[in-house]
Design a protein around this motif. Structure first.
Motif: not given
Length: 341
Positions: A126-137, A153-157, A196-199, A208-215
């Motif tokens: 599996x590739x470990x990649x960056x998933x990004x918010x299409x609308x905000x990044x 990227x403060x408060x966005x990861x 947010x705290x890792x979970x 969480x990206x889809x919910x707007x919690x990060x980018x």
């Protein structure tokens, strides 16, 4: 707590020894599998193996570190025939501890997807990649794993905990590539940039990206494949909200996690174990995994699922870091120092 865990392991060893004796006296063909994987695709593949060969699979599922400790404690009495983990570094750790044996299995794995001394064989990756918010990044802002520590990227990861084998493996590769001091700064930078705290798991980060919690989220590709092919419309919608970016393409390449299998040193059913490796790496089962779990196949003639293929080809890191399992220990220390829970 440590006493309780040790007691449970001792009881487990006792039970395992009894089980081994039971197996050796039985005419039934069996295979005892210790696996870190926990996927429905495995259950179906294992059932298929039993149906085709008549070999019954006894499955023990736990984290790789727990299974390795269990093999150490059980020693020659271990009933385990094979160890399956989701990361090559963990397999090499078991190898370095003398818990695996070299075997000759007939496979058509791609170059680099078999241990050079045949102590383990890759099943998928599996590739470990960056998933990004299409609308905000803007994708032009993305570049490397290292850049994720940049204060822009403060408060966005969003990312899972440091207990994740995938994160431990990624940090091991960063230590190997850049050295410990830079790796420490990177871990601290990621902690500072967390939304947010890792979970949760990787799918939770995408949701969480889809919910707007990060980018941005650091995830394994197959989790996005599972979301995009889910029967749940909300999961499909979450998957469609993100794009995939393969980092470090102008440098060492993107990080991957290998799911692999090795025959244990004292495997009581060695022939069955080798047959199992050849079954899992066969063209038929590789196609099954590609289409069911959306992992990358290791068979030379098998292509990724259309969902995965649509993300394009990418340059892969050379996995040299995985030959140094001691980096895992250092990675865990760095996570602790950085406050990455």
């Amino acid at each position: 707590m440590k006493y309780i865990k040790l007691l449970l392991l001792v009881l487990t060893v006792a039970c395992s020894g009894a089980k081994k004796n039971e197996d050796s006296s039985s005419q039934e063909q069996v295979l005892n599998v210790y696996s870190h994987r926990h996927y429905d695709a495995d259950k179906l593949a294992f059932e298929r193996f039993t149906k085709e060969t008549g070999i019954k699979i006894n499955l023990v599922k736990a984290g790789a570190d727990e299974l390795i400790s269990r093999l150490e404690i059980e020693g020659e009495s271990s009933p385990a025939d094979v160890l399956i983990t989701v990361d090559a570094a963990k397999l090499n750790r078991a190898k370095s501890k003398g818990l695996l044996q070299s075997v000759e299995a007939t496979t058509s794995n791609k170059d680099g997807f078999i241990d050079p001394e045949n102590y383990w064989y890759a099943m998928t990756y599996r590739a470990r990649v960056i998933a990004y918010d299409k609308a905000d990044v803007d994708i032009s802002e993305l570049s490397t794993y290292e850049d994720l520590a940049n204060e822009k990227w403060n408060d966005r990861i969003l990312i899972r905990s440091s207990g994740s084998s995938y994160n431990q493996s990624l940090l091991s590769s960063i230590i190997h590539e850049n050295g410990s001091d830079i790796a420490k700064e990177w871990a601290k930078g990621i902690v500072s940039n967390m939304a947010r705290e890792p979970k949760g798991g990787d799918r939770d980060q995408i949701k969480a990206i889809a919910s707007g919690l990060g980018d941005l989220a650091v995830v394994n590709t197959y989790y996005l494949g599972l979301l995009l092919n889910s029967e749940n419309p909300e999961e499909v919608k979450a998957g469609e909200s993100v794009g995939i970016y393969f980092p470090n393409q102008d440098g060492r390449g993107g990080h991957i996690n290998i799911s692999g299998i090795g025959v244990t040193k004292y495997a009581p059913n060695k022939a069955n174990a080798i047959q199992f490796i050849e079954f899992l790496t066969s063209e038929e089962i590789q196609k099954f995994y590609a289409e069911t779990s959306f992992e990358y196949p290791v068979h030379k003639n098998v292509l990724p699922a259309s969902t995965v293929a649509a993300w394009g080809d990418f340059k892969i890191d050379d996995l040299e870091y995985a030959t140094k399992p001691e980096l895992l220990e250092e990675a865990i220390k760095i996570f602790d120092e950085a406050g990455w829970n």
